[in-house]
Design a protein around this motif. Structure first.
Motif, PDB file in Angstrom:
ATOM      1  N   GLY A   1      13.050 -22.122   6.079  1.00 18.81           N
ATOM      2  CA  GLY A   1      12.748 -23.252   5.201  1.00 18.81           C
ATOM      3  C   GLY A   1      13.696 -24.418   5.386  1.00 18.81           C
ATOM      4  N   PHE A   2      14.998 -24.175   5.237  1.00 16.48           N
ATOM      5  CA  PHE A   2      15.992 -25.240   5.349  1.00 16.48           C
ATOM      6  C   PHE A   2      15.983 -25.861   6.745  1.00 16.48           C
ATOM      7  CE2 PHE A   2      20.334 -26.604   6.448  1.00 16.48           C
ATOM      8  CZ  PHE A   2      20.440 -27.680   5.577  1.00 16.48           C
ATOM      9  N   LYS A   3      15.930 -25.015   7.764  1.00 15.55           N
ATOM     10  CA  LYS A   3      15.934 -25.500   9.143  1.00 15.55           C
ATOM     11  C   LYS A   3      14.725 -26.403   9.402  1.00 15.55           C
ATOM     12  CE  LYS A   3      17.420 -22.808  12.359  1.00 15.55           C
ATOM     13  NZ  LYS A   3      17.587 -21.761  13.362  1.00 15.55           N
ATOM     14  N   THR A   4      13.564 -26.003   8.899  1.00 11.23           N
ATOM     15  CA  THR A   4      12.346 -26.788   9.095  1.00 11.23           C
ATOM     16  C   THR A   4      12.446 -28.139   8.390  1.00 11.23           C
ATOM     17  OG1 THR A   4      11.039 -24.771   9.302  1.00 11.23           O
ATOM     18  CG2 THR A   4       9.847 -26.790   8.802  1.00 11.23           C
ATOM     19  N   ILE A   5      12.914 -28.150   7.149  1.00  9.99           N
ATOM     20  CA  ILE A   5      13.055 -29.410   6.414  1.00  9.99           C
ATOM     21  C   ILE A   5      14.059 -30.323   7.117  1.00  9.99           C
ATOM     22  CG2 ILE A   5      13.905 -30.431   4.259  1.00  9.99           C
ATOM     23  CD1 ILE A   5      12.526 -28.044   2.808  1.00  9.99           C
ATOM     24  N   SER A   6      15.140 -29.777   7.646  1.00 16.92           N
ATOM     25  CA  SER A   6      16.125 -30.571   8.383  1.00 16.92           C
ATOM     26  C   SER A   6      15.504 -31.217   9.617  1.00 16.92           C
ATOM     27  CB  SER A   6      17.310 -29.697   8.800  1.00 16.92           C
ATOM     28  OG  SER A   6      18.002 -29.240   7.668  1.00 16.92           O
ATOM     29  N   ILE A   7      14.672 -30.477  10.332  1.00 18.19           N
ATOM     30  CA  ILE A   7      13.994 -31.007  11.524  1.00 18.19           C
ATOM     31  C   ILE A   7      13.052 -32.136  11.124  1.00 18.19           C
ATOM     32  CG2 ILE A   7      12.273 -30.442  13.301  1.00 18.19           C
ATOM     33  CD1 ILE A   7      13.689 -27.642  13.452  1.00 18.19           C
ATOM     34  N   LEU A   8      12.316 -31.965  10.030  1.00 15.69           N
ATOM     35  CA  LEU A   8      11.408 -33.014   9.554  1.00 15.69           C
ATOM     36  C   LEU A   8      12.182 -34.281   9.195  1.00 15.69           C
ATOM     37  CD1 LEU A   8       9.077 -30.896   7.228  1.00 15.69           C
ATOM     38  CD2 LEU A   8       8.499 -31.814   9.485  1.00 15.69           C
ATOM     39  N   GLN A   9      13.304 -34.122   8.511  1.00 20.72           N
ATOM     40  CA  GLN A   9      14.127 -35.262   8.116  1.00 20.72           C
ATOM     41  C   GLN A   9      14.682 -35.980   9.349  1.00 20.72           C
ATOM     42  OE1 GLN A   9      16.776 -32.924   5.668  1.00 20.72           O
ATOM     43  NE2 GLN A   9      15.940 -33.797   3.778  1.00 20.72           N
ATOM     44  N   LYS A  10      15.246 -35.216  10.257  1.00 25.37           N
ATOM     45  CA  LYS A  10      15.892 -35.773  11.454  1.00 25.37           C
ATOM     46  C   LYS A  10      14.900 -36.539  12.330  1.00 25.37           C
ATOM     47  CE  LYS A  10      17.391 -33.882  15.651  1.00 25.37           C
ATOM     48  NZ  LYS A  10      17.661 -32.687  16.380  1.00 25.37           N
ATOM     49  N   ASN A  11      13.651 -36.085  12.368  1.00 24.87           N
ATOM     50  CA  ASN A  11      12.669 -36.666  13.276  1.00 24.87           C
ATOM     51  C   ASN A  11      11.658 -37.600  12.607  1.00 24.87           C
ATOM     52  OD1 ASN A  11      13.599 -35.498  15.760  1.00 24.87           O
ATOM     53  ND2 ASN A  11      12.885 -33.541  14.982  1.00 24.87           N
ATOM     54  N   GLY A  12      11.939 -38.020  11.369  1.00 22.21           N
ATOM     55  CA  GLY A  12      11.138 -39.063  10.729  1.00 22.21           C
ATOM     56  C   GLY A  12       9.758 -38.653  10.228  1.00 22.21           C
ATOM     57  N   TRP A  13       9.568 -37.380   9.951  1.00 25.43           N
ATOM     58  CA  TRP A  13       8.264 -36.922   9.441  1.00 25.43           C
ATOM     59  C   TRP A  13       8.163 -37.095   7.928  1.00 25.43           C
ATOM     60  CZ3 TRP A  13       4.169 -35.011  12.327  1.00 25.43           C
ATOM     61  CH2 TRP A  13       4.430 -34.861  13.700  1.00 25.43           C
ATOM     62  N   VAL A  14       9.295 -37.282   7.255  1.00 28.36           N
ATOM     63  CA  VAL A  14       9.346 -37.389   5.795  1.00 28.36           C
ATOM     64  C   VAL A  14      10.298 -38.523   5.408  1.00 28.36           C
ATOM     65  CG1 VAL A  14       8.862 -34.936   5.447  1.00 28.36           C
ATOM     66  CG2 VAL A  14      11.232 -35.690   5.621  1.00 28.36           C
ATOM     67  N   ASN A  15      10.217 -38.935   4.128  1.00 34.62           N
ATOM     68  CA  ASN A  15      11.182 -39.908   3.612  1.00 34.62           C
ATOM     69  C   ASN A  15      11.560 -39.533   2.183  1.00 34.62           C
ATOM     70  OD1 ASN A  15       9.197 -40.895   1.827  1.00 34.62           O
ATOM     71  ND2 ASN A  15       8.708 -42.644   3.128  1.00 34.62           N
ATOM     72  N   GLU A  16      12.264 -40.406   1.489  1.00 36.95           N
ATOM     73  CA  GLU A  16      12.774 -40.082   0.153  1.00 36.95           C
ATOM     74  C   GLU A  16      11.684 -39.913  -0.898  1.00 36.95           C
ATOM     75  OE1 GLU A  16      12.425 -44.399   0.695  1.00 36.95           O
ATOM     76  OE2 GLU A  16      13.538 -42.913   1.833  1.00 36.95           O
ATOM     77  N   ASN A  17      10.451 -40.271  -0.589  1.00 37.88           N
ATOM     78  CA  ASN A  17       9.342 -40.110  -1.536  1.00 37.88           C
ATOM     79  C   ASN A  17       8.502 -38.861  -1.277  1.00 37.88           C
ATOM     80  OD1 ASN A  17       9.890 -42.575  -2.935  1.00 37.88           O
ATOM     81  ND2 ASN A  17       9.045 -43.651  -1.172  1.00 37.88           N
ATOM     82  N   THR A  18       8.839 -38.106  -0.266  1.00 33.77           N
ATOM     83  CA  THR A  18       8.075 -36.914   0.096  1.00 33.77           C
ATOM     84  C   THR A  18       8.311 -35.775  -0.896  1.00 33.77           C
ATOM     85  OG1 THR A  18       8.184 -37.517   2.440  1.00 33.77           O
ATOM     86  CG2 THR A  18       7.650 -35.221   1.935  1.00 33.77           C
ATOM     87  N   THR A  19       7.242 -35.069  -1.235  1.00 33.07           N
ATOM     88  CA  THR A  19       7.313 -33.852  -2.046  1.00 33.07           C
ATOM     89  C   THR A  19       7.111 -32.676  -1.111  1.00 33.07           C
ATOM     90  OG1 THR A  19       6.415 -34.987  -3.986  1.00 33.07           O
ATOM     91  CG2 THR A  19       6.269 -32.584  -3.969  1.00 33.07           C
ATOM     92  N   PHE A  20       7.941 -31.640  -1.258  1.00 36.46           N
ATOM     93  CA  PHE A  20       7.862 -30.438  -0.427  1.00 36.46           C
ATOM     94  C   PHE A  20       7.426 -29.263  -1.292  1.00 36.46           C
ATOM     95  CE2 PHE A  20      11.061 -33.208   1.323  1.00 36.46           C
ATOM     96  CZ  PHE A  20      10.877 -33.149   2.691  1.00 36.46           C
ATOM     97  N   ILE A  21       6.548 -28.437  -0.766  1.00 42.15           N
ATOM     98  CA  ILE A  21       6.171 -27.183  -1.406  1.00 42.15           C
ATOM     99  C   ILE A  21       6.516 -26.088  -0.409  1.00 42.15           C
ATOM    100  CG2 ILE A  21       4.324 -25.751  -2.326  1.00 42.15           C
ATOM    101  CD1 ILE A  21       3.982 -29.483  -2.308  1.00 42.15           C
ATOM    102  N   LEU A  22       7.544 -25.307  -0.749  1.00 34.82           N
ATOM    103  CA  LEU A  22       8.035 -24.252   0.129  1.00 34.82           C
ATOM    104  C   LEU A  22       7.653 -22.894  -0.444  1.00 34.82           C
ATOM    105  CD1 LEU A  22       9.809 -23.104   2.452  1.00 34.82           C
ATOM    106  CD2 LEU A  22      11.759 -23.312   0.885  1.00 34.82           C
ATOM    107  N   GLU A  23       6.888 -22.133   0.336  1.00 30.44           N
ATOM    108  CA  GLU A  23       6.571 -20.750  -0.014  1.00 30.44           C
ATOM    109  C   GLU A  23       7.466 -19.873   0.836  1.00 30.44           C
ATOM    110  OE1 GLU A  23       2.880 -17.573   0.287  1.00 30.44           O
ATOM    111  OE2 GLU A  23       2.418 -19.704   0.133  1.00 30.44           O
ATOM    112  N   LYS A  24       8.206 -18.980   0.169  1.00 33.08           N
ATOM    113  CA  LYS A  24       9.120 -18.120   0.908  1.00 33.08           C
ATOM    114  C   LYS A  24       9.224 -16.762   0.227  1.00 33.08           C
ATOM    115  CE  LYS A  24      13.556 -19.248  -1.197  1.00 33.08           C
ATOM    116  NZ  LYS A  24      13.937 -17.866  -1.405  1.00 33.08           N
TER     117      LYS A  24
END
Length: 186
Positions: free
Chosen positions: A132-155
């Motif tokens: 989960g954390f690794k995936t969100i970090s990759i999304l942030q680093k590569n511009g797939w999300v911004n400060e208005n994005t909502t995440f739903i993590l199932e784990k």
């Protein structure tokens, strides 16, 4: 599909892959709870007109549910050929070809986003791998999300998750934990 314009439509799922644990569809009661929470967030319903990213999409059921409930577009991503086949079959079944895209990519190798930022991200990574954390970090680093994005993590409940994101809501259903996450204070 539980709600929206495609309510009660059945989706395809490979029972042999489900039995092998290679595809783990979200239970209907969990899916219903996720969408009830998301549609009633104090910050407003992020689904209406949203650009959605459905990661580790499996059958595409979560992203298709989002489209059914008012999302504008869904980008499905999974590294499995069977997930691609099932998702594309379900997209065709519902006539959502113009509202979606499937990319067969290993999430850990996701490159720079060249399109629009996503408003809503569903993550259902394989259990037991703490992705989960690794995936969100990759999304942030590569511009797939911004400060208005909502995440739903199932784990899996026992999977560790640490992030600077704010937990807006958290629910546990047996061994499954759902986290609704946002940037900053709500």
């Amino acid at each position: 599909i539980i709600g929206g314009k495609w309510k009660k439509r059945k989706l395809e799922c490979s029972f042999s892959l489900k039995n092998q644990g290679l595809i783990r569809p979200t239970a209907d009661r969990v899916k219903e709870s996720i969408f009830n929470i998301v549609e009633n967030l104090s910050t407003g319903n992020p689904l209406k007109g949203a650009r959605v990213l459905d990661l580790f999409c499996g059958t595409g059921a979560i992203g298709l549910e989002a489209l059914s409930r008012g999302a504008q577009f869904c980008h499905f991503i999974d590294s499995s050929r069977e997930a691609k086949r099932l998702t594309q079959e379900n997209v065709r079944k519902l006539g959502a070809e113009h509202d979606s895209l499937f990319s067969m990519i290993n999430i850990l190798n996701l490159s720079q986003n060249m399109g629009r930022v996503n408003d809503l991200v569903f993550l259902d990574p394989p259990y037991g791998k703490n992705m989960g954390f690794k995936t969100i970090s990759i999304l942030q680093k590569n511009g797939w999300v911004n400060e208005n994005t909502t995440f739903i993590l199932e784990k899996e409940v026992k999977d560790h998750f640490n992030s600077s994101l704010t937990i807006v809501d958290q629910r546990i259903y047996g061994g499954t934990e759902i986290n609704i996450l946002r940037y900053g204070q709500i």
